[in-house]
Design a protein around this motif. Structure first.
Motif, PDB file in Angstrom:
ATOM      1  N   THR A   1      52.985  32.296 -24.994  1.00 36.01           N
ATOM      2  CA  THR A   1      52.037  32.020 -26.085  1.00 36.01           C
ATOM      3  C   THR A   1      51.214  33.278 -26.366  1.00 36.01           C
ATOM      4  O   THR A   1      50.735  33.931 -25.448  1.00 36.01           O
ATOM      5  CB  THR A   1      51.062  30.889 -25.672  1.00 36.01           C
ATOM      6  N   THR A   2      51.052  33.590 -27.640  1.00 40.26           N
ATOM      7  CA  THR A   2      50.197  34.722 -28.000  1.00 40.26           C
ATOM      8  C   THR A   2      48.878  34.196 -28.558  1.00 40.26           C
ATOM      9  O   THR A   2      48.838  33.165 -29.234  1.00 40.26           O
ATOM     10  CB  THR A   2      50.863  35.609 -29.071  1.00 40.26           C
ATOM     11  N   LEU A   3      47.807  34.921 -28.264  1.00 37.78           N
ATOM     12  CA  LEU A   3      46.484  34.558 -28.776  1.00 37.78           C
ATOM     13  C   LEU A   3      45.831  35.766 -29.439  1.00 37.78           C
ATOM     14  O   LEU A   3      45.918  36.890 -28.941  1.00 37.78           O
ATOM     15  CB  LEU A   3      45.578  34.059 -27.651  1.00 37.78           C
ATOM     16  N   TYR A   4      45.186  35.547 -30.539  1.00 39.47           N
ATOM     17  CA  TYR A   4      44.388  36.543 -31.251  1.00 39.47           C
ATOM     18  C   TYR A   4      43.426  35.746 -32.094  1.00 39.47           C
ATOM     19  O   TYR A   4      43.592  34.522 -32.231  1.00 39.47           O
ATOM     20  CB  TYR A   4      45.280  37.444 -32.126  1.00 39.47           C
ATOM     21  N   ASP A   5      42.374  36.332 -32.656  1.00 36.12           N
ATOM     22  CA  ASP A   5      41.874  37.672 -32.513  1.00 36.12           C
ATOM     23  C   ASP A   5      40.980  37.791 -31.291  1.00 36.12           C
ATOM     24  O   ASP A   5      40.993  36.914 -30.420  1.00 36.12           O
ATOM     25  CB  ASP A   5      41.135  38.076 -33.794  1.00 36.12           C
TER      26      ASP A   5
ATOM     27  N   ARG B   1      37.902  37.351 -30.725  1.00 35.85           N
ATOM     28  CA  ARG B   1      36.945  36.275 -30.483  1.00 35.85           C
ATOM     29  C   ARG B   1      37.623  35.080 -29.821  1.00 35.85           C
ATOM     30  O   ARG B   1      37.077  34.444 -28.934  1.00 35.85           O
ATOM     31  CB  ARG B   1      36.303  35.843 -31.812  1.00 35.85           C
ATOM     32  N   VAL B   2      38.848  34.813 -30.272  1.00 38.34           N
ATOM     33  CA  VAL B   2      39.633  33.719 -29.686  1.00 38.34           C
ATOM     34  C   VAL B   2      39.992  34.060 -28.236  1.00 38.34           C
ATOM     35  O   VAL B   2      39.932  33.207 -27.347  1.00 38.34           O
ATOM     36  CB  VAL B   2      40.894  33.449 -30.538  1.00 38.34           C
TER      37      VAL B   2
ATOM     38  N   ASP C   1      37.085  33.502 -25.976  1.00 35.90           N
ATOM     39  CA  ASP C   1      36.916  32.066 -25.740  1.00 35.90           C
ATOM     40  C   ASP C   1      37.930  31.580 -24.706  1.00 35.90           C
ATOM     41  O   ASP C   1      37.599  30.814 -23.786  1.00 35.90           O
ATOM     42  CB  ASP C   1      37.089  31.325 -27.083  1.00 35.90           C
ATOM     43  N   TYR C   2      39.173  32.061 -24.823  1.00 36.93           N
ATOM     44  CA  TYR C   2      40.213  31.649 -23.886  1.00 36.93           C
ATOM     45  C   TYR C   2      39.938  32.157 -22.466  1.00 36.93           C
ATOM     46  O   TYR C   2      40.069  31.409 -21.489  1.00 36.93           O
ATOM     47  CB  TYR C   2      41.590  32.142 -24.361  1.00 36.93           C
TER      48      TYR C   2
ATOM     49  N   HIS D   1      37.372  30.147 -20.874  1.00 35.80           N
ATOM     50  CA  HIS D   1      37.984  28.876 -20.444  1.00 35.80           C
ATOM     51  C   HIS D   1      38.739  29.057 -19.124  1.00 35.80           C
ATOM     52  O   HIS D   1      38.614  28.240 -18.210  1.00 35.80           O
ATOM     53  CB  HIS D   1      38.902  28.394 -21.568  1.00 35.80           C
TER      54      HIS D   1
ATOM     55  N   ARG E   1      24.610  28.004 -27.434  1.00 40.32           N
ATOM     56  CA  ARG E   1      25.888  28.551 -27.860  1.00 40.32           C
ATOM     57  C   ARG E   1      25.803  29.326 -29.174  1.00 40.32           C
ATOM     58  O   ARG E   1      26.412  30.385 -29.336  1.00 40.32           O
ATOM     59  CB  ARG E   1      26.843  27.362 -28.026  1.00 40.32           C
TER      60      ARG E   1
ATOM     61  N   LEU F   1      27.203  32.960 -30.510  1.00 43.00           N
ATOM     62  CA  LEU F   1      28.289  33.076 -31.502  1.00 43.00           C
ATOM     63  C   LEU F   1      27.828  33.909 -32.709  1.00 43.00           C
ATOM     64  O   LEU F   1      28.590  34.702 -33.260  1.00 43.00           O
ATOM     65  CB  LEU F   1      28.743  31.691 -31.974  1.00 43.00           C
TER      66      LEU F   1
END
Lengths: 202, 202
Positions: free
Chosen positions: B60-64, B66-67, B70-71, B74, B88, B92
């Motif tokens: 799985t790829t994640l971007y950008d 900020r995401v 967050d990951y 987590h 929060r 943000l």
């Protein structure tokens, strides 16, 4: 709450659709903002001078649109349009992808708005257009956001992006992306605020 | 996990600093990416062709960025660098403001990178520079992210933005923003990965 935005802004449209979906639209008054007018209070509300900005009851300002979506989701109880837990990250990624499409679209629009014709850079515009094209190709052959139940932040952002391609790029994307076309039609059926927030093509 | 980025990218730097702060850096292998090379697999990993991209163990790829922050938060248990609950939204918003500064900086850098000198648009560059200036003025006279305890996503993003102003804009921001200068010095003291991820000025 007060929302500073302008009608054609796809980022503002995301927020208005989210407010409708979350049942918060009656708590929000829209006050149009002009990003090009230095005397507009917008630059005090957001030093970046960008829309949308959400102004809370206590005067706190929030931006950008992704942050506002997160906040509205929180106001609606949390986990409604932005899931918590493992499913969260596919939604956030879809939001980032559709926001990235919008950024690449807007840079193409700004190329015309900010520069006389003889100083526009064909290579730069093509570079941005290729980002949009690759993203649409990827979307066309991958799972699109579910439309059963309330649409999530990824669906809302994707719809705003495709709507902006209709508004500013003559809907040419429709020729090559039948799955996306069908998805947007289903989104508009499921989410009445999509048509409600549409900017008429001038 | 694999992180596709490049050394000078402030968005990549945010992610690397966050990984250090969260104790996850040993689980991440950095594989440099070249955004300008169409044969780089980056455009398959992120159709937008932007860095950073995080590739998870299952592909799985994640971007950008900020995401990805967050990951990683987590993965580290949640609520560490991005708080849950009412606090929060200030974090943000700070992330969005500092990301907005970076976007406006990068558009100025790209003006030189993508256009011959006689086709650069002074008004556009000034428009972006004013965004940066207003944001720094606002930051200088408002509360900066706390540095007691682990720095949050707002602090990390702000540090990346100020570091980029040092790298690409000759640190001129330092002349008029003593509070921000002191804050960045304190950040660098508290967060060893700041110096560790610094790109030498060429």
């Amino acid at each position: 709450m007060i929302l500073r935005t302008s009608g054609p802004s796809p980022f503002g449209r995301k927020v208005v659709m989210a407010a409708h979906i979350l049942g918060l639209v009656d708590q929000i008054k829209i006050v149009p903002a002009d990003t090009t007018d230095p005397s507009d209070s917008l630059r005090l509300e957001n030093p970046l001078g960008k829309i949308p900005v959400l102004i809370l009851e206590d005067g706190t300002t929030l931006y950008d649109s992704r942050v506002i979506l997160d906040y509205l989701d929180h106001r609606a109880g949390g986990g409604v349009i932005i899931p918590t837990g493992e499913s969260r990250f596919a939604v956030l990624k879809m939001m980032a992808l559709a926001d990235g499409v919008l950024d690449a679209c807007i840079l193409q629009v700004y190329e015309k708005r900010f520069r006389p014709e003889d100083r526009r850079e064909v290579g730069w515009v093509a570079y941005q257009a290729e980002k949009v094209k690759r993203a649409l190709t990827w979307l066309e052959s991958n799972a699109l956001p579910s439309l059963s139940g309330k649409p999530d932040g990824g669906a809302i952002t994707l719809a705003a992006a495709l709507g902006y391609l209709d508004l500013r790029f003559e809907g040419l994307w429709r020729n090559d992306h039948p799955k996306l076309v069908a998805w947007l039609r289903d989104f508009a059926k499921a989410v009445p605020s999509y048509d409600l927030t549409e900017t008429p093509k001038s």
